[in-house]
Motif scaffolding. Structure first.
Motif, PDB file in Angstrom:
ATOM      1  N   GLY A  34     -12.792 -25.609 -35.520  1.00  0.00           N
ATOM      2  CA  GLY A  34     -12.720 -25.074 -34.168  1.00  0.00           C
ATOM      3  C   GLY A  34     -11.704 -23.968 -34.081  1.00  0.00           C
ATOM      4  N   PRO A  35     -11.683 -23.233 -32.970  1.00  0.00           N
ATOM      5  CA  PRO A  35     -10.747 -22.125 -32.813  1.00  0.00           C
ATOM      6  C   PRO A  35      -9.301 -22.608 -32.713  1.00  0.00           C
ATOM      7  N   GLY A  39      -7.016 -28.154 -30.411  1.00  0.00           N
ATOM      8  CA  GLY A  39      -6.525 -29.534 -30.430  1.00  0.00           C
ATOM      9  C   GLY A  39      -6.659 -30.228 -31.773  1.00  0.00           C
ATOM     10  N   LYS A  40      -7.133 -29.514 -32.785  1.00  0.00           N
ATOM     11  CA  LYS A  40      -7.394 -30.129 -34.095  1.00  0.00           C
ATOM     12  C   LYS A  40      -6.127 -30.720 -34.714  1.00  0.00           C
ATOM     13  N   THR A  41      -5.082 -29.902 -34.800  1.00  0.00           N
ATOM     14  CA  THR A  41      -3.833 -30.369 -35.423  1.00  0.00           C
ATOM     15  C   THR A  41      -3.194 -31.470 -34.595  1.00  0.00           C
ATOM     16  N   THR A  42      -3.230 -31.340 -33.275  1.00  0.00           N
ATOM     17  CA  THR A  42      -2.664 -32.388 -32.417  1.00  0.00           C
ATOM     18  C   THR A  42      -3.384 -33.707 -32.638  1.00  0.00           C
ATOM     19  N   PHE A 213     -16.710 -30.383 -34.301  1.00  0.00           N
ATOM     20  CA  PHE A 213     -16.312 -29.087 -33.754  1.00  0.00           C
ATOM     21  C   PHE A 213     -15.547 -29.320 -32.461  1.00  0.00           C
ATOM     22  N   MET A 214     -14.302 -28.822 -32.408  1.00  0.00           N
ATOM     23  CA  MET A 214     -13.460 -29.009 -31.241  1.00  0.00           C
ATOM     24  C   MET A 214     -13.212 -27.688 -30.531  1.00  0.00           C
ATOM     25  N   ASP A 215     -13.138 -27.754 -29.215  1.00  0.00           N
ATOM     26  CA  ASP A 215     -12.802 -26.581 -28.410  1.00  0.00           C
ATOM     27  C   ASP A 215     -12.229 -27.073 -27.091  1.00  0.00           C
ATOM     28  N   GLY A 216     -11.104 -26.490 -26.679  1.00  0.00           N
ATOM     29  CA  GLY A 216     -10.503 -26.833 -25.397  1.00  0.00           C
ATOM     30  C   GLY A 216     -10.062 -28.266 -25.270  1.00  0.00           C
ATOM     31  N   LYS A 233     -26.226 -27.294 -32.082  1.00  0.00           N
ATOM     32  CA  LYS A 233     -26.980 -27.407 -30.831  1.00  0.00           C
ATOM     33  C   LYS A 233     -26.226 -26.781 -29.657  1.00  0.00           C
ATOM     34  N   GLN A 234     -24.897 -26.835 -29.698  1.00  0.00           N
ATOM     35  CA  GLN A 234     -24.098 -26.374 -28.567  1.00  0.00           C
ATOM     36  C   GLN A 234     -23.787 -24.882 -28.679  1.00  0.00           C
ATOM     37  N   GLU A 235     -23.836 -24.197 -27.540  1.00  0.00           N
ATOM     38  CA  GLU A 235     -23.596 -22.752 -27.538  1.00  0.00           C
ATOM     39  C   GLU A 235     -22.197 -22.407 -28.028  1.00  0.00           C
ATOM     40  N   ARG A 236     -21.215 -23.219 -27.659  1.00  0.00           N
ATOM     41  CA  ARG A 236     -19.836 -22.928 -28.087  1.00  0.00           C
ATOM     42  C   ARG A 236     -19.703 -23.015 -29.601  1.00  0.00           C
ATOM     43  N   THR A 237     -20.417 -23.974 -30.212  1.00  0.00           N
ATOM     44  CA  THR A 237     -20.405 -24.082 -31.670  1.00  0.00           C
ATOM     45  C   THR A 237     -21.049 -22.853 -32.290  1.00  0.00           C
ATOM     46  N   LYS A 238     -22.189 -22.450 -31.751  1.00  0.00           N
ATOM     47  CA  LYS A 238     -22.896 -21.272 -32.276  1.00  0.00           C
ATOM     48  C   LYS A 238     -22.022 -20.021 -32.178  1.00  0.00           C
ATOM     49  N   GLU A 239     -21.352 -19.833 -31.043  1.00  0.00           N
ATOM     50  CA  GLU A 239     -20.491 -18.670 -30.851  1.00  0.00           C
ATOM     51  C   GLU A 239     -19.337 -18.652 -31.851  1.00  0.00           C
ATOM     52  N   PHE A 240     -18.742 -19.814 -32.069  1.00  0.00           N
ATOM     53  CA  PHE A 240     -17.619 -19.922 -33.020  1.00  0.00           C
ATOM     54  C   PHE A 240     -18.069 -19.549 -34.429  1.00  0.00           C
ATOM     55  N   LEU A 241     -19.177 -20.089 -34.862  1.00  0.00           N
ATOM     56  CA  LEU A 241     -19.671 -19.835 -36.209  1.00  0.00           C
ATOM     57  C   LEU A 241     -20.127 -18.386 -36.386  1.00  0.00           C
ATOM     58  N   GLN A 242     -20.706 -17.803 -35.341  1.00  0.00           N
ATOM     59  CA  GLN A 242     -21.126 -16.401 -35.404  1.00  0.00           C
ATOM     60  C   GLN A 242     -19.928 -15.477 -35.551  1.00  0.00           C
TER      61      GLN A 242
END
Length: 246
Positions: A34-35, A39-42, A213-216, A233-242
């Motif tokens: 995730g970006p 929250g990944k490290t936390t 995949f984490m975001d926000g 499947k999720q738009e946020r995942t697609k945007e991150f990977l793109q």
């Protein structure tokens, strides 16, 4: 093996983890992607209580710790930390100790074993991570990749049930990344349970049984490496990977 339920974490008035639910089976490798600031490290630090969640529960093995009504006891913290080994972005080696002295330091204190016995065990692990010939060197004479491999051996010295990796290659020069990832891949082949925060997508494709995949502060998408990284499947995942491919 690991069960995280309804986990929440705030820093002041800022919520950094919200309603986190996931599980890790024995021998499974889970990659958190995730970006920055998602929250990944936390989340990883909550798993061994370097950060104390505000609500929810964490179960490691047969030990469950709940949060919210009262802070976890010293015993709770000790039990959860004894279950896992953590490898950080920075290497956190003692500069005044040799490689082998670094990796036997914790079990000397905790396990009360004899130094000679631990040194022998430590040298076996150093061979495993390709660091045996550097056992008597000090950290400042090692490359970043060598220091990180020593840090992995140090975590393994405590025989953890699960290994936690917080972006283990982010502080390394690009040419040194591969030597660290190959050690982690070998651990995966041996069936070591691992939770790995990583920005190395090709690595995640190779080793992950599950990708989150984490975001926000939320887990937005969860599935196999193929499902999340190749067929999100999720738009946020697609945007991150793109964005990573740009």
């Amino acid at each position: 093996m690991i069960r995280v339920s309804k986990l929440n974490k705030k820093f002041g008035n800022v919520t950094v983890l919200e309603s986190i639910d996931f599980s890790v089976k024995k021998g499974e490798v889970v990659c958190l992607i995730g970006p920055s600031g998602s929250g990944k490290t936390t989340l990883l630090r909550c798993l061994n209580l370097l950060e104390i969640p505000n609500n929810g529960s964490i179960t490691l093995g047969s030990k469950m710790v709940s949060f919210g009504k009262k802070p976890p006891s010293k015993r709770d913290i000790k039990d959860l930390r004894s279950f896992s080994g953590m490898v950080f972005q920075g290497f956190h080696l003692f500069p005044h100790k040799t490689v082998v002295e670094n990796i036997i330091e914790a079990p000397l204190i905790v396990k009360k074993k004899k130094k000679a016995e631990l040194t022998e065990e430590g040298e076996v692990l150093l061979k495993k991570v390709g660091m045996f010939e550097h056992r008597d060197k000090y950290p400042d004479s090692l490359s970043g990749g060598q220091q990180q491999r020593a840090a992995i051996a140090r975590a393994l010295m405590m025989n953890p049930e699960v290994m936690l990796f917080d972006e283990p290659t982010s502080a390394l020069d690009p040419q040194l990344v591969g030597e660290v990832l190959s050690v982690i891949e070998e651990l995966a082949k041996e069936g070591q349970t691992m939770v790995i925060v990583t920005h190395e997508m090709n690595f995640a494709r190779r080793v992950a049984d599950k990708v989150l995949f984490m975001d926000g502060g939320y887990i937005v998408e969860e599935g196999t490496a193929t499902q999340v990284l190749e067929q999100p499947k999720q738009e946020r995942t697609k945007e991150f990977l793109q964005k990573l491919d740009e």
